[in-house]
Write an enzyme that holds these catalytic residues in place. Structure first.
Site, mmCIF file in Angstrom:
data_model
loop_
_atom_site.group_PDB
_atom_site.id
_atom_site.type_symbol
_atom_site.label_atom_id
_atom_site.label_comp_id
_atom_site.label_asym_id
_atom_site.label_seq_id
_atom_site.Cartn_x
_atom_site.Cartn_y
_atom_site.Cartn_z
ATOM 1 N N LYS A 36 1.011 -1.211 0.093
ATOM 2 C CA LYS A 36 -0.125 0.044 0.125
ATOM 3 C C LYS A 36 0.934 1.325 0.082
ATOM 4 O O LYS A 36 0.439 2.220 -0.673
ATOM 5 C CB LYS A 36 -1.078 0.026 1.298
ATOM 6 C CG LYS A 36 -1.974 -1.157 1.102
ATOM 7 C CD LYS A 36 -3.055 -1.122 2.258
ATOM 8 C CE LYS A 36 -4.087 -2.526 2.313
ATOM 9 N NZ LYS A 36 -4.472 -2.863 0.810
ATOM 10 N N ALA B 199 4.068 1.588 -1.071
ATOM 11 C CA ALA B 199 4.790 1.845 -2.313
ATOM 12 C C ALA B 199 3.874 2.233 -3.416
ATOM 13 O O ALA B 199 4.318 3.062 -4.050
ATOM 14 C CB ALA B 199 5.463 0.469 -2.501
ATOM 15 N N GLU C 209 -0.378 -0.657 7.242
ATOM 16 C CA GLU C 209 0.359 -1.680 6.764
ATOM 17 C C GLU C 209 1.745 -1.980 7.531
ATOM 18 O O GLU C 209 2.461 -3.004 7.013
ATOM 19 C CB GLU C 209 0.523 -1.957 5.243
ATOM 20 C CG GLU C 209 0.368 -3.572 4.749
ATOM 21 C CD GLU C 209 -0.165 -3.435 3.343
ATOM 22 O OE1 GLU C 209 -0.780 -4.275 2.953
ATOM 23 O OE2 GLU C 209 0.624 -2.843 2.678
ATOM 24 N N ASP D 237 -5.182 2.881 -3.226
ATOM 25 C CA ASP D 237 -3.668 3.319 -3.245
ATOM 26 C C ASP D 237 -3.514 4.449 -4.205
ATOM 27 O O ASP D 237 -2.930 5.511 -4.120
ATOM 28 C CB ASP D 237 -2.840 2.417 -3.450
ATOM 29 C CG ASP D 237 -3.036 1.223 -2.384
ATOM 30 O OD1 ASP D 237 -3.344 1.438 -1.236
ATOM 31 O OD2 ASP D 237 -2.562 -0.086 -2.766
HETATM 32 O O1 RIB Z 1 -3.778 -2.310 -1.788
HETATM 33 C C1 RIB Z 1 -3.023 -3.160 -2.564
HETATM 34 C C2 RIB Z 1 -1.783 -3.675 -1.997
HETATM 35 O O2 RIB Z 1 -2.177 -4.342 -0.737
HETATM 36 C C3 RIB Z 1 -1.205 -4.959 -2.798
HETATM 37 O O3 RIB Z 1 -0.251 -4.078 -3.590
HETATM 38 C C4 RIB Z 1 -0.549 -5.583 -1.765
HETATM 39 O O4 RIB Z 1 0.734 -5.692 -1.617
HETATM 40 C C5 RIB Z 1 -1.346 -5.357 -0.489
HETATM 41 O O5 RIB Z 1 -0.487 -4.226 0.475
#
Ligand code: RIB
Length: 319
Positions: free
Chosen positions: A43, A45, A143, A263
């Site tokens: 999320k 990145a 996260e 994201d």
């Molecule tokens: O929000 C999507 C992301 O959630 C994915 O790229 C996965 O890596 C998780 O972190």
């Protein structure tokens, strides 16, 4: 836009292992899937890349493992022009990995092995205080450890930089009152809004979903969040701010993969807010970027550049 805004993103980085399936399997069920792909994700990145491609100078504060996935992730950030001096290569833990199933209708299910993301510490954030001081906005998700997010919010508040918190994945418990009160922009999806505001996000009917989101957003504002933006997927977003409540319509697209759409919304929203666009305009810009991303497979591979977002919006206006 005259100068590129500076945005600091504090968060996770994963490598996504994606299997395309007809539908998400039930617990205990094995189904034969289709193609396997590996893509950059996480999320934090994803949000950092979305902000960079939308036109910001981005500093990313993160931890990856000292392994192949970590090296690949760093190369990707650098290719997007992201400042990686605060991305630590951790020798004690592997890079984060997400196992993702993407169904034919674009929906997904995700399980994450946090690895090095779980070791992103308040000290890592304190080391980036100089970058935070010079940022227009700081962007976080959940996260990485909550204490790290709390330290980010504390430092940003101390130096007067607004914080955009995307509360994903939803925390098990409500956020501390002092944390919520220091958030300028809180951007849950419907489920996260219900959970944060004290519900469980389940058992709702079509007819009451919108009302539930508005009530949850108002409760979160009463808890101290400045502006609450509830993302509603294809339906757009609900914005509850000191000026009142507004609904921003979404865009109709053919979904291929919704992974990372939230994201993209957050990274691009941060840029638009840093550029001081009007709130409704900023949210529409972010919705457009998210809509483009769901038409393609993979988290970071699907993130549009600014020119594409502008062209998409122009085509919608003409339609
Ligand atoms: O929000 C999507 C992301 O959630 C994915 O790229 C996965 O890596 C998780 O972190």
């Amino acid at each position: 836009m005259c100068t590129r805004p500076h945005i600091v993103v504090v968060g996770s980085s994963n490598t996504d292992m994606v299997v395309q399936v007809a539908r998400i399997p039930r617990p205990g069920e094995t189904i034969l899937g289709g193609a396997f792909t590996m893509a950059a994700g996480g999320k934090g990145a994803n949000q950092a890349v979305a902000a960079a491609r939308a036109g910001a100078n981005v500093t990313f504060v993160a931890r990856v493992g000292d392994d192949l996935f970590g090296r690949k992730a760093l190369e990707g950030f650098q290719a997007d022009g992201i400042d990686v001096q605060h991305v630590t290569r951790d020798r004690q833990a592997a890079s984060g990995v997400a196992l993702i199933q993407v169904a034919r209708n674009g929906q997904n299910s995700i399980a994450v092995a946090a690895g090095a993301n779980g070791r992103l510490s308040p000290d890592d954030v304190r080391a980036a205080e100089g970058a935070i001081r010079s940022a227009s906005i700081v962007l976080c998700q959940l996260e990485v450890p909550l204490e790290t997010v709390a330290e980010t919010v504390r430092i940003a508040s101390k130096v007067g930089v607004p914080v955009l918190l995307n509360p994903a994945p939803a925390p098990e418990q409500a956020l501390e009152a002092s944390l919520t009160a220091a958030i300028s922009y809180l951007t849950p999806n419907e489920t996260e809004a219900a959970q944060l505001a004290g519900g469980d996000g389940s058992g709702r009917t079509e007819r009451t979903e919108a009302d539930d989101s508005e009530a949850a957003a108002q409760r979160l504002r009463e808890a101290g969040a400045g502006t609450v933006i509830v993302t509603l997927g294809a339906a757009g977003a609900l914005v509850a701010s000191p000026e009142g409540v507004a609904r921003i319509a979404g865009f109709r697209v053919e979904p291929v993969d919704t992974t990372g759409a939230g994201d993209v919304f957050n990274g691009v929203l941060a840029v638009a807010l840093a550029e001081r666009r009007a709130l409704a305009d900023a949210v529409r810009f972010a919705c457009a970027a998210a809509a483009i991303s769901v038409t393609r497979l993979g988290a970071q591979p699907s993130i549009p550049h600014r020119a594409e977002i502008e062209a998409f919006l122009a085509s919608q206006t003409q339609a």
